[in-house]
Design a protein around this motif. Structure first.
Motif, mmCIF file in Angstrom:
data_model
loop_
_atom_site.group_PDB
_atom_site.id
_atom_site.type_symbol
_atom_site.label_atom_id
_atom_site.label_comp_id
_atom_site.label_asym_id
_atom_site.label_seq_id
_atom_site.Cartn_x
_atom_site.Cartn_y
_atom_site.Cartn_z
ATOM 1 N N UNK A 22 0.909 -1.247 -0.161
ATOM 2 C CA UNK A 22 0.031 -0.141 0.030
ATOM 3 C C UNK A 22 0.775 1.400 -0.026
ATOM 4 N N UNK A 23 1.810 0.962 0.625
ATOM 5 C CA UNK A 23 2.814 2.220 0.937
ATOM 6 C C UNK A 23 4.526 2.053 1.154
ATOM 7 N N UNK A 31 3.306 0.012 4.870
ATOM 8 C CA UNK A 31 2.065 -0.305 4.572
ATOM 9 C C UNK A 31 2.136 -1.441 4.025
ATOM 10 N N UNK A 32 1.613 -2.741 4.226
ATOM 11 C CA UNK A 32 1.359 -3.427 3.812
ATOM 12 C C UNK A 32 -0.035 -4.254 3.864
ATOM 13 N N UNK A 33 -0.518 -5.351 2.538
ATOM 14 C CA UNK A 33 -2.347 -5.589 2.711
ATOM 15 C C UNK A 33 -2.270 -6.683 2.798
ATOM 16 N N UNK A 34 -2.508 -7.614 3.117
ATOM 17 C CA UNK A 34 -2.582 -9.328 3.270
ATOM 18 C C UNK A 34 -4.259 -10.278 3.576
ATOM 19 N N UNK A 35 -4.147 -10.778 2.495
ATOM 20 C CA UNK A 35 -5.738 -11.840 2.698
ATOM 21 C C UNK A 35 -5.669 -12.299 4.258
ATOM 22 N N UNK A 36 -6.627 -12.428 4.076
ATOM 23 C CA UNK A 36 -8.120 -13.571 5.351
ATOM 24 C C UNK A 36 -7.798 -15.157 5.146
ATOM 25 N N UNK A 38 -4.549 -15.834 4.576
ATOM 26 C CA UNK A 38 -3.184 -16.530 3.719
ATOM 27 C C UNK A 38 -2.499 -15.987 5.590
ATOM 28 N N UNK A 39 -0.886 -16.720 5.859
ATOM 29 C CA UNK A 39 -0.664 -16.753 6.564
ATOM 30 C C UNK A 39 0.701 -16.102 6.087
ATOM 31 N N UNK A 40 1.419 -14.941 7.401
ATOM 32 C CA UNK A 40 2.558 -14.629 6.816
ATOM 33 C C UNK A 40 4.030 -15.153 7.628
ATOM 34 N N UNK A 41 4.089 -15.169 6.726
ATOM 35 C CA UNK A 41 5.817 -16.102 7.272
ATOM 36 C C UNK A 41 6.720 -14.652 7.305
ATOM 37 N N UNK A 133 9.783 -11.619 4.192
ATOM 38 C CA UNK A 133 8.350 -12.085 4.158
ATOM 39 C C UNK A 133 7.472 -12.735 3.525
#
Lengths: 319, 319
Positions: A22-23, A31-36, A38-41, A133
């Motif tokens: 996002x930024x 600023x980043x977006x992730x979806x519901x 997905x898990x973030x590693x 990530x």
């Protein structure tokens, strides 16, 4: 310190622009977006000059390796890399050096569609810390835990070349002239097994990347999974460069204890054996079954069907 | 290098266990979950011994400050801190030092419910790199951009105390004996304005945290927002410790150019002025309106209603 501010423009010159950023670079934070779903590693690795790479290593290699060792950790979790933050401490500002360093960083970022989202540049002895990530479908990440007695032990690629390169640099081993270039390339420009990691996510029971050496890293799987393992040393994927340059015992030692391979070591149940072999083979990834897990909670090795004693530094002299 | 492995247990002894941490310290990577309605805010800051803190700084302060400077960046975005990754490079393993360092890290993590999800421990000259992450409702993050001509300029807390502490340590300024302790505390244990950041998210048009100094950091807002600003120097929130220890000119200089305050500097439209003042006042956060933005693209200052020339190192001598 103003010049350290000025070099930021090198880091702004990347070509990757991800939709989920996002930024990016330039504010107090990214600023980043992730979806519901997905898990973030997340992983962090530091390379210090004189410890993780020799003092005269070329800047592009340092940039490449700083990213590669982190993406290798993501690969071991089965994650698709997405964003990195880069902190670099430099003794002084050498613009040509920094340009080369960035080239090494961005080559790998572009290949894997990874966006540099921020970082920090400070003055001091040379070291690089990257936090990488990645994304993985919810609850489908791999870990060191999950291996079971009876599972088969696999490794991607070939083992020991990076360690052989280091032995050569240190003057401890003489290798044939035409091996030198490819070996140094292997040490300085490791290729993280990102694709293989995403593929084995559907088959493996546990996984780790080979950074410390096969015995040591297998020990982490065994400890986390509460199992033991036997490695069939005859089956190890030794490259021609090792077998041509070293006696069998020394070649095997580098393969099991050398480290810096950045291949994936993983375990697969009997039921998934054909599946994983087919899937990786279709993707052009070499894989080798090098042993099997058991319930002993120790690591053993066999050569020519005979047990040989080992420790994490290699196997003890056998006659 | 084995002893560097062994110190990992210090980092495993945290008390924070967040529900959104699917897998914490101990594997190749951590795994975290985020929701579809939140954005993730990411920042990285490095502290190098001798550059960012004096050589004999106590370990607990180094731990605290390493976390604080990162949480301060998150606060400037209006984010609620969630996870940190910590990379520390140490010349040698001193267990008592590491225990103190961890105490400093964990005090702040516990206060803000931040979980340490991973990191790396390496050997080399002392430096700490933390990547901190936080959460913010989708598209509601603050940034340096967004300030408009006519907006009011606010700052939380008081300015210049950390800089005064450093002047004292360097022997450049004599302060009253009973000020020494509180000033060193302010320098070594900055309190990131996390709560204030979350509150102003609903009111501010732009924000930044004060790390480099008021003039320098305001310059970042002006540049990103394409505006100018006038600071009313008479209005600056100078603490009694500054006004008692220094001449007015020197006190103002530390307040506008000293750095290391870790207060929030933010801009608010006329329409949101009462709202932000009420909200922060209700939360017990001191705030001061110190000027107003304009369309000039330069930063000016006034004292006693007269313009005084400044640069980023402070204001030029006036008679």
């Amino acid at each position: 310190m103003k010049e350290f501010e000025l070099i930021k423009h090198f880091f702004a010159e990347q070509n990757v622009k991800r939709k989920d950023v996002v930024m990016g670079i330039g504010d107090d934070c990214a600023v980043v977006a992730s979806s519901e779903n997905q898990h973030i590693v997340v992983t962090t690795d530091t390379l210090v000059e004189g410890v993780h790479f020799p003092k005269d290593t070329e800047a592009r290699a340092i940039g490449h390796k700083s990213v590669a060792v982190n993406l290798s950790d993501l690969a071991a979790m089965g994650a698709q890399p997405s964003w990195i933050s880069l902190a670099i401490t430099l003794p002084s500002v050498d613009e040509a050096w920094i340009a080369e360093f960035c080239a090494g960083v961005f080559e790998l970022c572009e290949f894997f569609n990874v966006e540099l989202i921020g970082g920090d540049t400070t003055q001091g002895p040379l070291s690089i810390t990257i936090t990488a990530q990645g994304l993985v479908p919810e609850n489908q990440y791999l870990s060191r835990a999950g291996a079971k007695a009876g599972d088969w032990l696999y490794v991607t690629g070939e083992l020991g070349e990076a360690a052989l390169a280091l032995q050569h640099i240190l003057g401890k081993v003489t290798v044939e002239e035409h091996f030198v270039g490819p070996l140094i390339e292997k040490l300085n420009y490791p290729k993280p097994r990102v694709l293989a990691g995403e593929i084995i996510r559907d088959y493996a029971s546990a996984a780790i990347d080979l950074s410390d050496g096969l015995i040591s890293d297998l020990g982490h799987i065994c400890q986390a999974s509460n199992v033991g393992a036997n490695i069939v040393l005859d089956a190890l994927p030794l490259s021609e460069k090792l077998t041509n340059s070293l006696l069998e015992e020394d070649a095997i030692n580098l393969a099991i204890a050398g480290g810096d391979d950045y291949e994936l070591l993983f375990t697969v149940s009997e039921a998934n054996k054909v599946g994983v072999e087919t899937a990786l083979s279709n993707a052009g990834v070499r894989l080798t079954c090098i042993g099997q897990l058991n319930a002993t909670q120790t690591i053993t090795t066999t050569l020519n069907n005979k047990a040989v004693p080992i420790n994490s530094a290699g196997f003890e002299h056998f006659s």
